[in-house]
Write a protein that holds these residues in place. Structure first.
Motif, PDB file in Angstrom:
ATOM      1  N   GLY A 222      41.799  23.500 147.753  1.00 42.59           N
ATOM      2  CA  GLY A 222      43.241  23.527 147.982  1.00 42.59           C
ATOM      3  C   GLY A 222      43.683  22.651 149.136  1.00 42.59           C
ATOM      4  N   THR A 223      42.771  21.806 149.646  1.00 46.09           N
ATOM      5  CA  THR A 223      43.098  20.921 150.760  1.00 46.09           C
ATOM      6  C   THR A 223      42.908  19.484 150.315  1.00 46.09           C
ATOM      7  OG1 THR A 223      42.341  22.568 152.360  1.00 46.09           O
ATOM      8  CG2 THR A 223      42.562  20.304 153.140  1.00 46.09           C
ATOM      9  N   LEU A 224      43.960  18.689 150.475  1.00 47.26           N
ATOM     10  CA  LEU A 224      43.900  17.301 150.061  1.00 47.26           C
ATOM     11  C   LEU A 224      43.605  16.387 151.243  1.00 47.26           C
ATOM     12  CD1 LEU A 224      46.942  17.019 147.611  1.00 47.26           C
ATOM     13  CD2 LEU A 224      44.535  17.329 147.034  1.00 47.26           C
ATOM     14  N   GLN A 225      42.819  15.359 150.973  1.00 51.00           N
ATOM     15  CA  GLN A 225      42.584  14.308 151.952  1.00 51.00           C
ATOM     16  C   GLN A 225      43.112  13.009 151.360  1.00 51.00           C
ATOM     17  OE1 GLN A 225      38.781  14.364 153.948  1.00 51.00           O
ATOM     18  NE2 GLN A 225      38.679  12.136 154.048  1.00 51.00           N
ATOM     19  N   ARG A 399      47.034   4.369 147.518  1.00 45.43           N
ATOM     20  CA  ARG A 399      46.789   5.629 148.220  1.00 45.43           C
ATOM     21  C   ARG A 399      46.128   6.613 147.264  1.00 45.43           C
ATOM     22  NH1 ARG A 399      52.074   7.027 150.656  1.00 45.43           N
ATOM     23  NH2 ARG A 399      52.502   8.334 148.861  1.00 45.43           N
ATOM     24  N   ILE A 400      44.980   7.138 147.658  1.00 42.01           N
ATOM     25  CA  ILE A 400      44.249   8.104 146.839  1.00 42.01           C
ATOM     26  C   ILE A 400      44.260   9.451 147.542  1.00 42.01           C
ATOM     27  CG2 ILE A 400      42.058   8.660 145.729  1.00 42.01           C
ATOM     28  CD1 ILE A 400      41.377   5.703 145.727  1.00 42.01           C
ATOM     29  N   ASN A 401      44.847  10.448 146.895  1.00 41.71           N
ATOM     30  CA  ASN A 401      44.821  11.825 147.391  1.00 41.71           C
ATOM     31  C   ASN A 401      43.793  12.601 146.583  1.00 41.71           C
ATOM     32  OD1 ASN A 401      46.834  11.586 149.358  1.00 41.71           O
ATOM     33  ND2 ASN A 401      48.459  11.880 147.871  1.00 41.71           N
ATOM     34  N   PHE A 402      42.912  13.329 147.264  1.00 45.18           N
ATOM     35  CA  PHE A 402      41.869  14.037 146.526  1.00 45.18           C
ATOM     36  C   PHE A 402      41.537  15.359 147.208  1.00 45.18           C
ATOM     37  CE2 PHE A 402      39.948  11.112 149.510  1.00 45.18           C
ATOM     38  CZ  PHE A 402      38.948  11.843 150.119  1.00 45.18           C
TER      39      PHE A 402
END
Length: 481
Positions: A222-225, A399-402
């Motif tokens: 549940g935490t995006l980097q 931009r990559i959010n994962f």
């Protein structure tokens, strides 16, 4: 329940709105589809005029007075109310030191997200002004994605600023008549869903595997980097030239690049990923001026076969044009036409071409306002563990959010290396066959393989690159090159 006398109109939800409502009810703790814009205002700000401008905007657009009724009804409906005021929240934090101000703003934004929205009972937009100092403010403008998409936010900001400017002279501005969102809903209800079903069934036939990015786990934290990088202006110009020569858009060129990355990682020649599209039908008059939720997520299938890169781009552009007539079809129905169902893809690609930043830049260049707007950011959360956003400009910004529970940051860094190498390769030779394109250049691959082998204990290094590669694959057959 909404009182009958307050109701102005009732109509069905769009397919994307239905999907967002479903996810919101399925996981009420999730903040997927919570949109939060934030920016700094430097200069003189009249908060009373700000509130009146907000009131005028809400009165102008039905969607901002809409409740999404889902309890005690046979099927969800969006109900437009005659009045639905939204009060501007004002907080003075000018007495705090700079570190405390930053902490307060960050906490305020987090608390705002935690509040979320009740789609049936809450006004689905909140606007707050935090006064940092004399003539310096933070604005936090939040809304649920079910109201509108990113393109709309640009329209809304432009009109809001025009209203604010005119009210300074004691009048309302002339604005073009509103095209109601209900006009799009009526268009949507007229479409032939059976024809769309047939199209997507044919398009997705024979898809046999999900082409995913490598995961370390299927569990979400549940935490995006976020990982971001910029493609140089020279290479961006090269990609634009390639697009022009192939009769395609820059978006299509990037889709081809991403499809190749997925194919090479998954050792196949057929890749599928999700793409977020504008969803505005070209045969609906004035659709570009409407405010509401038009976007949809559809699958993009990239089959390389014996194509060169330029040939693949041309083919992909043709496929995109064919799909336009059926882009309204809901994703859950599209997935149902494939053998993989919900396993069709697990990440999305977004080519962001929205006018908000341009409107702000125009504002800052004008002399009509007593303030400038800086540091504009839009934060949004989807229900996918990974999303790739491409922001066009003189240089492409990627931009990559994962989700850090599912994806390894080190692997995402490799994705950047793969993209950079392939971009350089196709610009140098657009007619290169896809089969001849590698994820890494020889020197980079040699360096990475050497580092990998330094962690091995006894075995001597293989004397050739081919030997290094063969040995590494034998040790870790699922690790991409």
């Amino acid at each position: 329940m909404v009182q009958q006398l307050e109701i102005q109109d009732i109509y069905p939800l769009s397919f994307m709105q239905e999907g967002m409502l479903f996810h919101s009810l399925l996981d009420q703790e999730s903040r997927a589809y919570f949109e939060q814009a934030s920016f700094t205002i430097n200069g003189s700000l009249d908060t009373e005029r700000f509130q009146k401008s907000l009131d005028a905007l809400i009165e102008r657009y039905d969607i901002f007075r809409t409740a999404f009724i889902h309890k005690n009804v046979a099927k969800p409906r969006q109900v437009v109310l005659k009045r639905r005021p939204i009060r501007l929240q004002f907080v003075d934090i000018s007495h705090l030191d700079e570190a405390a101000k930053e902490a307060f703003v960050d906490q305020f934004k987090q608390d705002d997200k935690k509040k979320g929205f009740d789609l049936q009972t809450d006004p689905l937009m909140r606007v707050s002004i935090l006064k940092r100092a004399h003539e310096q403010y933070n604005c936090i403008w939040s809304h649920h994605h079910i109201l509108m998409d990113g393109w709309c936010f640009g329209i809304v900001m432009k009109e809001f600023l025009a209203i604010y400017k005119a009210l300074g002279k004691g009048r309302l501005p002339y604005l073009e008549p509103v095209q109601p969102f209900s006009k799009y809903i009526k268009w949507l209800m007229r479409q032939d869903r059976k024809e769309a079903e047939t199209f997507w069934k044919t398009r997705l036939s024979s898809v046999k595997q999900m082409t995913s990015l490598p995961k370390k786990s299927t569990s979400s934290k549940g935490t995006l980097q976020q990982m971001a990088f910029t493609v140089s202006k020279e290479q961006t110009d090269g990609l634009r030239k390639l697009a022009t020569n192939a009769g395609a858009t820059l978006n299509t060129v990037f889709q081809a690049l991403w499809g190749i990355v997925l194919q090479k990682i998954n050792r196949c020649d057929d890749a599928v990923f999700g793409s977020v599209i504008s969803g505005r039908p070209s045969d609906l008059d004035d659709v570009e001026k409407m405010v509401g939720l038009f976007i949809n997520t559809i699958p993009v299938r990239v089959k390389s076969g014996s194509y060169s890169f330029s040939g693949l781009v041309s083919c992909l552009q043709e496929e995109t044009l064919k799909a336009e007539a059926y882009n309204y079809y809901p994703l859950y129905d599209i997935q149902a036409q494939s053998t993989l169902k919900q396993e069709l893809f697990d990440h999305i690609v977004v080519f962001e071409n929205i006018p908000t930043q341009r409107e702000i830049e125009s504002l800052n260049q004008a002399d009509a306002f007593d303030f400038t707007v800086e540091d504009f950011q839009m934060e949004e959360v989807t229900n996918y563990g990974c999303s790739i956003k491409i922001i066009p400009g003189s240089s492409l910004y990627i931009r990559i959010n994962f989700d850090i529970g599912q994806y390894d940051p080190a692997m995402m860094k490799k994705i950047e290396l793969y993209l950079r190498h392939i971009i350089g390769s196709v610009i140098a030779d657009p007619n290169r066959q896809i089969a001849q394109i590698s994820l890494l250049g020889e020197e980079t691959a040699k360096e990475m393989l050497y580092k990998f082998n330094q962690t091995e204990s006894a075995a001597p290094l293989a004397p050739t690159l081919n030997g290094l590669f063969t040995r590494r694959v034998a040790l870790s057959p699922h690790l991409p090159a």
